[in-house]
Design an enzyme around this catalytic site. Sequence first.
Site, PDB file in Angstrom:
ATOM      1  N   HIS A  33     -11.650  13.308  -9.074  1.00 58.40           N
ATOM      2  CA  HIS A  33     -12.250  13.448  -7.748  1.00 58.40           C
ATOM      3  C   HIS A  33     -13.039  12.186  -7.423  1.00 58.40           C
ATOM      4  O   HIS A  33     -13.289  11.359  -8.286  1.00 58.40           O
ATOM      5  CB  HIS A  33     -13.270  14.602  -7.735  1.00 58.40           C
ATOM      6  CG  HIS A  33     -12.750  15.924  -8.164  1.00 58.40           C
ATOM      7  ND1 HIS A  33     -12.336  16.878  -7.267  1.00 58.40           N
ATOM      8  CD2 HIS A  33     -12.617  16.479  -9.395  1.00 58.40           C
ATOM      9  CE1 HIS A  33     -11.974  17.971  -7.926  1.00 58.40           C
ATOM     10  NE2 HIS A  33     -12.130  17.752  -9.221  1.00 58.40           N
ATOM     11  N   GLU A 119     -15.649  13.569 -11.587  1.00 56.76           N
ATOM     12  CA  GLU A 119     -15.990  12.906 -10.325  1.00 56.76           C
ATOM     13  C   GLU A 119     -16.248  11.434 -10.592  1.00 56.76           C
ATOM     14  O   GLU A 119     -16.964  11.087 -11.534  1.00 56.76           O
ATOM     15  CB  GLU A 119     -17.257  13.519  -9.725  1.00 56.76           C
ATOM     16  CG  GLU A 119     -17.133  14.963  -9.300  1.00 56.76           C
ATOM     17  CD  GLU A 119     -16.529  15.141  -7.911  1.00 56.76           C
ATOM     18  OE1 GLU A 119     -16.193  14.138  -7.252  1.00 56.76           O
ATOM     19  OE2 GLU A 119     -16.391  16.293  -7.491  1.00 56.76           O
ATOM     20  N   HIS A 158      -7.416  15.285  -7.001  1.00 58.40           N
ATOM     21  CA  HIS A 158      -7.761  16.389  -6.110  1.00 58.40           C
ATOM     22  C   HIS A 158      -6.774  16.433  -4.946  1.00 58.40           C
ATOM     23  O   HIS A 158      -6.377  17.507  -4.486  1.00 58.40           O
ATOM     24  CB  HIS A 158      -9.202  16.219  -5.633  1.00 58.40           C
ATOM     25  CG  HIS A 158      -9.850  17.488  -5.210  1.00 58.40           C
ATOM     26  ND1 HIS A 158     -11.071  17.499  -4.588  1.00 58.40           N
ATOM     27  CD2 HIS A 158      -9.487  18.787  -5.307  1.00 58.40           C
ATOM     28  CE1 HIS A 158     -11.415  18.747  -4.323  1.00 58.40           C
ATOM     29  NE2 HIS A 158     -10.468  19.541  -4.750  1.00 58.40           N
ATOM     30  N   ASP A 168      -9.076  12.814  -2.137  1.00 57.23           N
ATOM     31  CA  ASP A 168      -9.692  12.021  -3.199  1.00 57.23           C
ATOM     32  C   ASP A 168      -8.904  12.051  -4.507  1.00 57.23           C
ATOM     33  O   ASP A 168      -8.167  13.007  -4.725  1.00 57.23           O
ATOM     34  CB  ASP A 168     -11.142  12.480  -3.421  1.00 57.23           C
ATOM     35  CG  ASP A 168     -11.292  13.944  -3.799  1.00 57.23           C
ATOM     36  OD1 ASP A 168     -10.660  14.793  -3.175  1.00 57.23           O
ATOM     37  OD2 ASP A 168     -12.055  14.231  -4.727  1.00 57.23           O
TER      38      ASP A 168
END
Length: 185
Positions: A33, A119, A158, A168
């Site tokens: 992500h 992330e 993602h 993303d």
Amino acid sequence: MQINEGWLSDARRVASPNANQRPQNEISLLVLHSISLPPGCFGGEAIEQLFTNTLDPAGHPYYARLDGLKVSAHLLIRRDGECVQFVPFDRRAWHAGRSSWHDAGKLRSNLNDFSIGIELEGVEIHPYTEQQYHALASVICALMASYPALDAQRITSHARIAPLRKTDPGPAFDWAFLRQCLERT
């Protein structure tokens, strides 16, 4: 890097309440992500505050739309390569949302049940840093060593698992460079 009891040895721990038990102890997918808060701004504590339910909705006009949102990821890789872990890998983080994955010919949903969410601090249109790619490659190698169902074919974005909802980590993410980093790690 090593993983001990679900925690990455080199990561700073910031425990998120937004996690629960995996229904089956399966870990077989890695989802990448991107995030920045406010959008396009790097650094600061806002991402950690979002994942720990302490983000002040009055702190920035964008934050009001996040008020009450309960999300998390297993790991955040900052622009300088620092790793921040919110959820142990053996627990379910709340990162994938409504999504699906084609796995051995069948369509699977509830991806949080069996995936790890990472992330990258960034936005989809600006290049990620070399430090992030190197940290990510080290993390991926540690994950594959600890969770045998993970391999290079089970790393996705993602955008691929929620194509109508998410984009993303975006076109700025250099998949070829990540592969090179993995080969060198």
